[in-house]
Design an enzyme around this catalytic site. Structure first.
Site, PDB file in Angstrom:
ATOM      1  N   GLU A   1       0.833  -1.198   0.000  1.00  0.00           N
ATOM      2  CA  GLU A   1       0.000   0.000   0.000  1.00  0.00           C
ATOM      3  C   GLU A   1       0.878   1.263   0.000  1.00  0.00           C
ATOM      4  O   GLU A   1       1.675   1.456   0.914  1.00  0.00           O
ATOM      5  CB  GLU A   1      -0.918  -0.017   1.225  1.00  0.00           C
TER       6      GLU A   1
ATOM      7  N   LEU B   1      -5.794  -1.588  -1.060  1.00  0.00           N
ATOM      8  CA  LEU B   1      -5.842  -1.837   0.385  1.00  0.00           C
ATOM      9  C   LEU B   1      -6.413  -3.222   0.602  1.00  0.00           C
ATOM     10  O   LEU B   1      -7.625  -3.397   0.742  1.00  0.00           O
ATOM     11  CB  LEU B   1      -6.741  -0.788   1.039  1.00  0.00           C
ATOM     12  N   ALA B   2      -5.560  -4.209   0.592  1.00  0.00           N
ATOM     13  CA  ALA B   2      -6.027  -5.589   0.625  1.00  0.00           C
ATOM     14  C   ALA B   2      -4.883  -6.472   1.107  1.00  0.00           C
ATOM     15  O   ALA B   2      -4.166  -7.044   0.296  1.00  0.00           O
ATOM     16  CB  ALA B   2      -6.502  -6.012  -0.763  1.00  0.00           C
ATOM     17  N   GLU B   3      -4.722  -6.574   2.418  1.00  0.00           N
ATOM     18  CA  GLU B   3      -3.537  -7.249   2.936  1.00  0.00           C
ATOM     19  C   GLU B   3      -3.515  -8.741   2.611  1.00  0.00           C
ATOM     20  O   GLU B   3      -2.464  -9.290   2.287  1.00  0.00           O
ATOM     21  CB  GLU B   3      -3.407  -7.036   4.445  1.00  0.00           C
TER      22      GLU B   3
ATOM     23  N   GLN C   1       1.520  -1.886   5.911  1.00  0.00           N
ATOM     24  CA  GLN C   1       1.819  -0.495   6.264  1.00  0.00           C
ATOM     25  C   GLN C   1       2.109  -0.321   7.763  1.00  0.00           C
ATOM     26  O   GLN C   1       2.969   0.450   8.150  1.00  0.00           O
ATOM     27  CB  GLN C   1       0.657   0.386   5.833  1.00  0.00           C
TER      28      GLN C   1
ATOM     29  N   ASP D   1       1.905  -2.660  11.771  1.00  0.00           N
ATOM     30  CA  ASP D   1       1.734  -3.953  12.441  1.00  0.00           C
ATOM     31  C   ASP D   1       0.301  -4.468  12.420  1.00  0.00           C
ATOM     32  O   ASP D   1       0.017  -5.570  11.976  1.00  0.00           O
ATOM     33  CB  ASP D   1       2.225  -3.830  13.893  1.00  0.00           C
TER      34      ASP D   1
ATOM     35  N   PHE E   1      -2.127  -3.632  10.615  1.00  0.00           N
ATOM     36  CA  PHE E   1      -2.701  -3.787   9.272  1.00  0.00           C
ATOM     37  C   PHE E   1      -2.395  -5.170   8.703  1.00  0.00           C
ATOM     38  O   PHE E   1      -2.964  -5.580   7.692  1.00  0.00           O
ATOM     39  CB  PHE E   1      -2.148  -2.732   8.306  1.00  0.00           C
TER      40      PHE E   1
ATOM     41  N   TYR F   1      -2.952  -7.928  10.235  1.00  0.00           N
ATOM     42  CA  TYR F   1      -3.863  -8.969  10.735  1.00  0.00           C
ATOM     43  C   TYR F   1      -4.835  -9.497   9.678  1.00  0.00           C
ATOM     44  O   TYR F   1      -5.142 -10.695   9.681  1.00  0.00           O
ATOM     45  CB  TYR F   1      -4.606  -8.482  11.991  1.00  0.00           C
ATOM     46  N   PRO F   2      -5.346  -8.670   8.767  1.00  0.00           N
ATOM     47  CA  PRO F   2      -6.189  -9.261   7.712  1.00  0.00           C
ATOM     48  C   PRO F   2      -5.433 -10.297   6.867  1.00  0.00           C
ATOM     49  O   PRO F   2      -6.049 -11.119   6.206  1.00  0.00           O
ATOM     50  CB  PRO F   2      -6.587  -8.044   6.856  1.00  0.00           C
TER      51      PRO F   2
ATOM     52  N   HIS G   1      -1.750   1.250  15.580  1.00  0.00           N
ATOM     53  CA  HIS G   1      -0.521   1.575  14.858  1.00  0.00           C
ATOM     54  C   HIS G   1       0.711   1.374  15.725  1.00  0.00           C
ATOM     55  O   HIS G   1       1.743   1.954  15.470  1.00  0.00           O
ATOM     56  CB  HIS G   1      -0.551   3.021  14.360  1.00  0.00           C
TER      57      HIS G   1
END
Lengths: 370, 369
Positions: free
Chosen positions: A29, A58-60, A82, A84, A86, A88-89, A129
């Site tokens: 991202e 935006l799609a981890e 981006q 830590d 983020f 998790y997905p 964050h």
């Protein structure tokens, strides 16, 4: 020698890796023209083109999952989460696919990929964050989890991670992105598998990694003024764990403190403490202690300093390492029903009063009768 | 509103009947086909059927462990899809993949041995039913987690695109997958980056025990790519030739136009979700319908071939016998293959030697080097 920040060292590592190997590509991202939130990918898109360094949606799960597909086909993707939290997905992708691919194919497929994750607090980032998520990844066999604590390691370990045939979760201590060092790049440091003694000492081993290495070194200096000679071990690789270096140090010093930003309960420090105890039990002068973040969600900026391990908190822990020879308090008497003193026959001390006193004490402990 | 919200019968043709196009008119004329190809499709479908029946049997006898999902009722979809791919194309599937593995070119021996968990299996016994993998056949995995394979397949297509290859990636999944986040992320990326991937939704009307109508706000699944500008088609998954043609069309367009497509193939799941699923969510009537002759892709195809004079009594016997032999041989092979050795437990966790790697077995001393 020039002053180099960790962010610059990481950026240079990516640039050199992109130049060295056409299979390397960088995406995530806002890593393209913007250069990432922390500017770690600054200038890469301009230099190597949108083919080699590009923005993703935006799609981890999509980012990590597509990197798996790329790596299966001989690519060496370096993807960025981006922040830590983020990542998790993408947890399912990391744990179920990234970590297991080599094993499930029994070696037919390797995944030479790197997932870069800025982690930890200290920047006023509040709860989504500032996470220290290392334990989740270190708990998963098949992933390598490494974290540099200084700019030189930032460069060297990232190059090594990109070259590694195993998938690497590369945790970047975001509060250290702007730490400077006199450094000529490119530089190669010790193998990323290895823990490194950053500061030698004889009294206690302070085990730290990532953002806490600098804090540990600061603590060592302060402790020296108090007459405690601290050895600081920078783990660097959280999984696999370098037992040899850590055990060698603790066997010499006889005391150990583990420090990390993450909450203590079930944290990575628990694993370190258990391993140190297993391997150094007869050398230990005191229990292995941990200093960590509090067992709460990450606090607001003004309260961060209470949450994060500080020099003071680490020094406090060191004070509790049972330095005095007679540290152990006298054991309190333990009342036992079968330990009733018998009526004293000793002529010297025999008196009805003494005997009665004993009985009355006994009756006070005995269960009351109806 | 009430109409769409109401569960309409747990997996029957009636449940989506009103919306479904009648594909009978679209099915290719047998006269235009090579008899050799037709008999080959028939044989492959029969092989999948007999293989899966044998698998179910071995599973209930506890010769196969883990979880086990069969392709019974989907044989036309399996064979039709695989005949649309060429050897160099890649395939990702979900956990209902035994038939796909065979139709993609893996020997029934390798698949059955994998089911038995033996070292001669395609994943050396480590994958089992849900995790077949064969780089040579370019089957890049069955995946046990719904939707897990979608980002991976999308990434494989990204790699192909990056290298300028002319392969395409087919990514098979069930109807329930269209509701998971990875579906949306993957389709978006594939369309955004113009990736040569064909997503195939095998719609058996039921995600385990929950109907499509109960789980999808847009139950016409082939339309669900429209949010990403991905063209979708629906095909009768009981008709092997219709599936082949629809899949070939999309596969070749993905190859030449370098963009993703979506194909929905509907068919009936003849048994429960897995071998041990009692399928209580179905009424007897619904279960009967799922197994009815008119929904059985093999019975349908057999009848057509016989009517057209392609499948003679003699050919039928020959095919039936050889399929029976092949399945028996696969089972024998699996039965007589070795289990993985305990000494291999640590072999493939990491590619490189790792510092102080713990390779301790439970009984080993703690300080052993």
């Amino acid at each position: 020698m020039t002053e180099t920040t960790m962010a610059q060292a990481l950026n240079r590592a990516l640039r050199d890796a992109l130049a060295a190997d056409p299979d390397v590509l960088v995406y995530g991202e806002d890593v393209g023209p913007l250069g990432g939130v922390f500017r770690v990918t600054d200038g890469l898109a301009a230099e190597f083109g949108a083919e080699r360094c590009f923005d993703s949606p935006l799609a981890e799960a999509g980012i990590v999952g597509t990197a798996v597909g790329m790596a299966m086909h001989g690519g060496r993707p370096v993807v960025e989460m981006q922040f830590d939290s983020f990542a998790y997905p993408a947890f399912e992708q990391l744990v179920s696919h990234v970590a297991k691919m080599r094993n499930r194919t029994q070696g037919a497929v390797e995944l030479p990929m790197v997932v870069r994750i800025p982690y930890g607090g200290g920047i006023g980032g509040v709860e989504h964050h500032s996470d220290s998520s290392e334990a989740y990844y270190a708990h998963t066999p098949g992933l390598r989890v490494v974290t540099p604590g200084n700019p030189a390691d930032g460069y060297s370990m990232l190059r090594e991670a990109i070259d590694c045939p195993d998938p690497v979760v590369f945790l970047e201590p975001k509060r250290r992105y702007w730490d400077r060092a006199d450094l000529e790049l490119p530089v190669r440091t010790e193998s990323m598998d290895r823990a490194v003694v950053r500061s030698s000492g004889t009294d206690v081993t302070l085990i730290a990694y990532g953002p806490m290495v600098a804090t540990a070194l600061e603590t060592a200096e302060a402790a020296r003024e108090e007459g405690i000679d601290v050895e600081v071990v920078d783990l660097r690789s959280l999984s696999p764990f370098d037992d040899a270096t850590v055990a060698e140090s603790v066997r010499r010093t006889g005391r150990a403190v583990v420090v990390h930003e993450a909450p203590m309960f079930g944290g990575y420090g628990a694993e370190v403490a258990a391993r140190v105890t297993e391997q150094c039990f007869h050398y230990l002068e005191a229990p292995v202690l941990r200093v960590g973040g509090l067992d709460i969600p990450y606090p607001p900026p003004k309260l961060e300093e209470y949450y994060l391990p500080s020099v003071d908190r680490i020094l406090d822990a060191m004070d509790r390492l049972q330095w005095e020879a007679d540290w152990f308090p006298e054991a309190p008497p333990r009342p036992r029903a079968d330990a009733v003193p018998l009526p004293c026959n000793d002529s010297a001390g025999a008196s009805a009063g003494g005997s009665d006193r004993s009985r009355s004490e006994v009756s006070a402990w005995a269960p009351s009768r109806p | 509103m009430a109409d769409t919200a109401k569960p309409k019968g747990g997996g029957t043709a009636k449940s989506a009947g009103g919306r479904r196009r009648n594909r009978k008119n679209d099915t290719p004329n047998l006269a235009d086909e090579q008899p050799k190809d037709l008999l080959d499709y028939y044989r492959q479908m029969l092989l999948v059927r007999r293989f899966e029946e044998r698998t179910g049997q071995a599973y209930t006898q506890a010769r196969i462990g883990g979880y086990c999902h069969l392709n019974l009722g989907e044989e036309a979809t399996v064979v039709g899809l695989m005949s649309a791919l060429n050897e160099r194309d890649y395939l990702f599937t979900n956990y209902r993949e035994h038939g796909y593995a065979i139709a993609k070119g893996i020997s029934p021996r390798g698949v059955m041995a994998e089911l038995y968990g033996r070292t001669t299996g395609v994943s050396k016994g480590w994958g089992g039913s849900m995790h077949m993998f064969d780089t040579e056949a370019r089957l890049l995995g069955g995946y046990g987690i719904v939707g897990g394979q979608l980002p991976l397949a999308t990434g494989a297509a990204l790699a192909v695109s990056y290298r300028g290859g002319d392969e395409i990636v087919m990514c098979q999944m069930g109807d329930g997958t269209t509701n998971i986040g990875a579906w949306h992320e993957s389709l978006n990326i594939a369309s955004l980056w113009n990736l040569p991937v064909v997503y195939v939704v095998v719609n058996n009307f039921t995600g385990m025990g929950t109907t499509v109508e109960m789980s999808s706000a847009e139950p016409d699944l082939y339309k669900r790519g429209s949010a990403f500008r991905i063209e979708g088609q629906r095909v009768d998954g009981r008709d092997v030739l219709a599936v082949r043609d629809a899949a070939t069309d999309l596969v070749e367009r993905a190859r030449s136009e370098q963009r993703p497509f979506l194909l929905e193939a509907f068919s009936h799941r003849m048994k429960g979700h897995s071998v041990v699923d009692p399928a209580k969510y179905r009424t007897q009537e619904q279960a009967d319908e799922a197994r009815a002759q008119e929904n059985d892709p093999i019975a349908l195809f057999e009848e057509r071939l016989e009517k057209a004079g392609v499948l003679t009594e003699e050919a039928k016997k020959e095919i039936t016998d050889s399929v029976r032999e092949e399945v028996a041989d696969a089972a024998d092979f699996a039965e007589n293959s070795p289990h993985p050795d305990v000494s291999t437990l640590f072999d493939y966790t990491y590619a490189t030697p790792v510092a102080n790697e713990s390779r301790r077995m439970p009984a080993d001393p703690v300080f052993a080097e």
